[in-house]
Design an enzyme around this catalytic site. Sequence first.
Site, PDB file in Angstrom:
ATOM      1  N   HIS A   1       0.879  -1.158   0.000  1.00 10.90           N
ATOM      2  CA  HIS A   1       0.000   0.000   0.000  1.00 10.90           C
ATOM      3  C   HIS A   1       0.929   1.223   0.000  1.00 10.90           C
ATOM      4  O   HIS A   1       2.043   1.161   0.543  1.00 10.90           O
ATOM      5  CB  HIS A   1      -0.847   0.086   1.270  1.00 10.90           C
ATOM      6  CG  HIS A   1      -1.776  -1.049   1.493  1.00 10.90           C
ATOM      7  ND1 HIS A   1      -1.390  -2.201   2.163  1.00 10.90           N
ATOM      8  CD2 HIS A   1      -3.076  -1.227   1.158  1.00 10.90           C
ATOM      9  CE1 HIS A   1      -2.432  -3.023   2.238  1.00 10.90           C
ATOM     10  NE2 HIS A   1      -3.462  -2.465   1.633  1.00 10.90           N
TER      11      HIS A   1
ATOM     12  N   ASP B   1       2.306   1.835   3.397  1.00  5.82           N
ATOM     13  CA  ASP B   1       3.217   0.828   3.971  1.00  5.82           C
ATOM     14  C   ASP B   1       4.650   1.327   3.807  1.00  5.82           C
ATOM     15  O   ASP B   1       5.552   0.925   4.544  1.00  5.82           O
ATOM     16  CB  ASP B   1       3.084  -0.504   3.220  1.00  5.82           C
ATOM     17  CG  ASP B   1       1.714  -1.132   3.342  1.00  5.82           C
ATOM     18  OD1 ASP B   1       1.007  -0.822   4.325  1.00  5.82           O
ATOM     19  OD2 ASP B   1       1.346  -1.909   2.442  1.00  5.82           O
TER      20      ASP B   1
ATOM     21  N   MET C   1       2.513  -5.644  -7.884  1.00  2.00           N
ATOM     22  CA  MET C   1       1.212  -5.065  -7.528  1.00  2.00           C
ATOM     23  C   MET C   1       1.401  -3.932  -6.526  1.00  2.00           C
ATOM     24  O   MET C   1       2.211  -4.023  -5.604  1.00  2.00           O
ATOM     25  CB  MET C   1       0.294  -6.151  -6.946  1.00  2.00           C
ATOM     26  CG  MET C   1      -1.113  -5.699  -6.554  1.00  2.00           C
ATOM     27  SD  MET C   1      -1.244  -4.990  -4.893  1.00  2.00           S
ATOM     28  CE  MET C   1      -1.492  -6.468  -3.932  1.00  2.00           C
TER      29      MET C   1
ATOM     30  N   GLU D   1     -11.037  -6.119  -5.219  1.00  2.56           N
ATOM     31  CA  GLU D   1     -11.074  -7.177  -4.198  1.00  2.56           C
ATOM     32  C   GLU D   1     -12.314  -7.025  -3.336  1.00  2.56           C
ATOM     33  O   GLU D   1     -12.537  -5.972  -2.725  1.00  2.56           O
ATOM     34  CB  GLU D   1      -9.826  -7.099  -3.321  1.00  2.56           C
ATOM     35  CG  GLU D   1      -9.824  -8.111  -2.193  1.00  2.56           C
ATOM     36  CD  GLU D   1      -8.537  -8.122  -1.418  1.00  2.56           C
ATOM     37  OE1 GLU D   1      -7.540  -7.548  -1.886  1.00  2.56           O
ATOM     38  OE2 GLU D   1      -8.522  -8.695  -0.314  1.00  2.56           O
TER      39      GLU D   1
ATOM     40  N   LYS E   1     -14.994  -8.152  -0.191  1.00  2.00           N
ATOM     41  CA  LYS E   1     -15.058  -8.678   1.180  1.00  2.00           C
ATOM     42  C   LYS E   1     -16.454  -8.365   1.691  1.00  2.00           C
ATOM     43  O   LYS E   1     -16.984  -7.284   1.444  1.00  2.00           O
ATOM     44  CB  LYS E   1     -13.984  -8.022   2.065  1.00  2.00           C
ATOM     45  CG  LYS E   1     -13.844  -8.649   3.450  1.00  2.00           C
ATOM     46  CD  LYS E   1     -12.698  -8.014   4.231  1.00  2.00           C
ATOM     47  CE  LYS E   1     -12.522  -8.661   5.589  1.00  2.00           C
ATOM     48  NZ  LYS E   1     -11.421  -8.031   6.363  1.00  2.00           N
TER      49      LYS E   1
ATOM     50  N   GLU F   1      -9.974 -13.082  -2.575  1.00  4.06           N
ATOM     51  CA  GLU F   1      -9.146 -13.529  -1.431  1.00  4.06           C
ATOM     52  C   GLU F   1      -9.831 -14.724  -0.771  1.00  4.06           C
ATOM     53  O   GLU F   1     -11.045 -14.698  -0.509  1.00  4.06           O
ATOM     54  CB  GLU F   1      -8.952 -12.421  -0.415  1.00  4.06           C
ATOM     55  CG  GLU F   1      -8.156 -12.910   0.805  1.00  4.06           C
ATOM     56  CD  GLU F   1      -7.832 -11.851   1.818  1.00  4.06           C
ATOM     57  OE1 GLU F   1      -7.326 -10.787   1.440  1.00  4.06           O
ATOM     58  OE2 GLU F   1      -8.111 -12.079   3.021  1.00  4.06           O
TER      59      GLU F   1
ATOM     60  N   HIS G   1     -11.976 -13.960   2.302  1.00  9.25           N
ATOM     61  CA  HIS G   1     -13.141 -13.094   2.124  1.00  9.25           C
ATOM     62  C   HIS G   1     -14.345 -13.829   1.555  1.00  9.25           C
ATOM     63  O   HIS G   1     -15.479 -13.473   1.873  1.00  9.25           O
ATOM     64  CB  HIS G   1     -12.790 -11.883   1.250  1.00  9.25           C
ATOM     65  CG  HIS G   1     -11.713 -11.042   1.846  1.00  9.25           C
ATOM     66  ND1 HIS G   1     -11.188  -9.946   1.205  1.00  9.25           N
ATOM     67  CD2 HIS G   1     -11.050 -11.143   3.031  1.00  9.25           C
ATOM     68  CE1 HIS G   1     -10.263  -9.417   1.979  1.00  9.25           C
ATOM     69  NE2 HIS G   1     -10.155 -10.125   3.087  1.00  9.25           N
TER      70      HIS G   1
ATOM     71  N   ASP H   1      -5.431 -13.295  -3.807  1.00  9.40           N
ATOM     72  CA  ASP H   1      -4.918 -13.197  -2.432  1.00  9.40           C
ATOM     73  C   ASP H   1      -5.090 -14.535  -1.743  1.00  9.40           C
ATOM     74  O   ASP H   1      -6.208 -14.979  -1.476  1.00  9.40           O
ATOM     75  CB  ASP H   1      -5.691 -12.118  -1.652  1.00  9.40           C
ATOM     76  CG  ASP H   1      -5.114 -10.727  -1.876  1.00  9.40           C
ATOM     77  OD1 ASP H   1      -5.629  -9.765  -1.275  1.00  9.40           O
ATOM     78  OD2 ASP H   1      -4.141 -10.619  -2.663  1.00  9.40           O
TER      79      ASP H   1
ATOM     80  N   ASP I   1     -11.939 -12.075   9.793  1.00  5.69           N
ATOM     81  CA  ASP I   1     -10.937 -12.258   8.745  1.00  5.69           C
ATOM     82  C   ASP I   1      -9.611 -12.659   9.391  1.00  5.69           C
ATOM     83  O   ASP I   1      -8.879 -11.833   9.921  1.00  5.69           O
ATOM     84  CB  ASP I   1     -10.789 -10.926   7.996  1.00  5.69           C
ATOM     85  CG  ASP I   1      -9.904 -11.055   6.769  1.00  5.69           C
ATOM     86  OD1 ASP I   1      -9.565 -10.020   6.182  1.00  5.69           O
ATOM     87  OD2 ASP I   1      -9.562 -12.189   6.394  1.00  5.69           O
TER      88      ASP I   1
ATOM     89  N   ASP J   1      -1.759 -12.905   1.071  1.00  2.60           N
ATOM     90  CA  ASP J   1      -2.232 -11.772   1.861  1.00  2.60           C
ATOM     91  C   ASP J   1      -2.600 -12.327   3.237  1.00  2.60           C
ATOM     92  O   ASP J   1      -3.758 -12.649   3.498  1.00  2.60           O
ATOM     93  CB  ASP J   1      -3.439 -11.119   1.208  1.00  2.60           C
ATOM     94  CG  ASP J   1      -3.840  -9.862   1.969  1.00  2.60           C
ATOM     95  OD1 ASP J   1      -4.916  -9.305   1.661  1.00  2.60           O
ATOM     96  OD2 ASP J   1      -3.110  -9.448   2.885  1.00  2.60           O
TER      97      ASP J   1
HETATM   98  C1  DIG Z   1      -7.397  -6.987   2.567  1.00  6.42           C
HETATM   99  O1  DIG Z   1      -7.400  -8.351   2.364  1.00  6.42           O
HETATM  100  C2  DIG Z   1      -6.718  -6.244   1.454  1.00  6.42           C
HETATM  101  C3  DIG Z   1      -5.552  -5.471   1.926  1.00  6.42           C
HETATM  102  O2  DIG Z   1      -4.706  -6.394   2.572  1.00  6.42           O
HETATM  103  C4  DIG Z   1      -4.962  -5.007   0.626  1.00  6.42           C
HETATM  104  O3  DIG Z   1      -5.485  -3.736   0.346  1.00  6.42           O
HETATM  105  C5  DIG Z   1      -5.475  -5.973  -0.404  1.00  6.42           C
HETATM  106  C6  DIG Z   1      -4.369  -6.411  -1.303  1.00  6.42           C
HETATM  107  O4  DIG Z   1      -3.952  -7.688  -1.056  1.00  6.42           O
HETATM  108  N1  DIG Z   1      -6.129  -7.019   0.391  1.00  6.42           N
HETATM  109 MN    MN Z   2      -6.536  -9.192   0.482  1.00  5.71          MN
HETATM  110 MN    MN Z   3      -8.263 -10.651   4.451  1.00  2.20          MN
END
Ligand code: DIG
Ligand code: MN
Ligand code: MN
Length: 400
Positions: free
Chosen positions: A56, A59, A90, A183, A185, A219, A222, A247, A257, A293
Amino acid sequence: MPDAFDPTPADRFTFGLWTVGNRGGDPFGLPVRPALTPVQLVAGLAQAGAWGVNLHDNDLVPFGAPAAERDRIVAEFRRAVADHGLCVPMATTNLFSHPVFRDGAFTASDPRVRAFAVQKAMRGIELGVELGAETVVFWGGREGAETDACRDPRDAIRWYRECMNALTHWVRGQGWNLRFALEAKPNEPRGDIYLATTGHMLHFIETLDHPEMCGVNPEVAHETMPGLSFLHAVAQAMECGKLFHVDLNAQRIGKFDQDLRFGSEDLKGAFFLVRMLEGTGGRPAYDGPRHFDAHAYRTEDVDGVWDFARGCMRTYRILAAKARAFDADPEVRAILAANAHADEPLDCASILRAGGANAAARLSALSVDPEAIAARGLRYERLDQLLIEHLMGVRGGVHA
Ligand code: DIG
Ligand code: MN
Ligand code: MN
């Protein structure tokens, strides 16, 4: 002791700075591990055998850092990435930590927040381009609500689209060949997060001005949190050419999570996922980074963080070897072939595959015997037992 399951650059294993940099803090406890610098994390990932590192914006560059400080930090990071032979496939933008995003970023009711979120995403994308990233992930962690009295969800979706469209037009104007990976969730940190699953995202993408630029970053945790099949989410994304990133981690159904080490829960689900991503048995494979991730248990010290990272990659490679053995197993192939009915005389599959205006008429002319078909068992018990025996190491001969 090196062995056949040590990671190689060809595996394209990546970790985010926030994953191996996770200090073990949680809503009920303070951090337990020291903060490692991005340069230390890059060195550790290289030593563990990773191919790449993701990030990010914040980060690496503290929120609000002056331009000169930002440039110094980025230059130092780029040197470390190059010195250790890693890459940055990425990049993503933190649109969820700063209090300004407490009611959302792209879906905040305050249009100034939405504008600020687009500005921050632009700076995050510029950083990614500077580091060589080809994929930009968007995880809308704050895009949601605790009470739907706050706004009409239809407005939230429209605002989300407006922001994504602004960014895709801007990137195209810059001449950058980037791909956006959205992504999903279902919840956490918001009570409900808009566009809750990969399936929601796949439809949302088709409503954008440049859907061709956009795909998904599913992910494991998620889709698993709400009890959905992660494999089927990935399959739908792959089938329509939209799996732009993935992810990888592990998760127990119905829990917060957890972002656990890959394969540490639901080993059977991880096996099927690796089998699909690797395309064993001759099916199409995924050609992008294998991104973990996830983070180490709060019980771990820094050495435990690298145990975690090595475990993610090692389990993936072991499962890939087991998937190849499973798909090469003659008894597995015989059961699958018998159920494919490739040589059935009515040739139903080719009529269905051909499609067209007269497909239904051609199908209705066929003489299908439902009683004869219904009387035949499919031997899935034996097939799944074979899978279990491959996973348990008593079949398939996969050894280090
Ligand atoms: C949450 O699972 C999100 C953050 O960790 C990040 O913004 C994204 C990229 O892997 N996954
Ligand atoms: Mn993620
Ligand atoms: Mn997650």
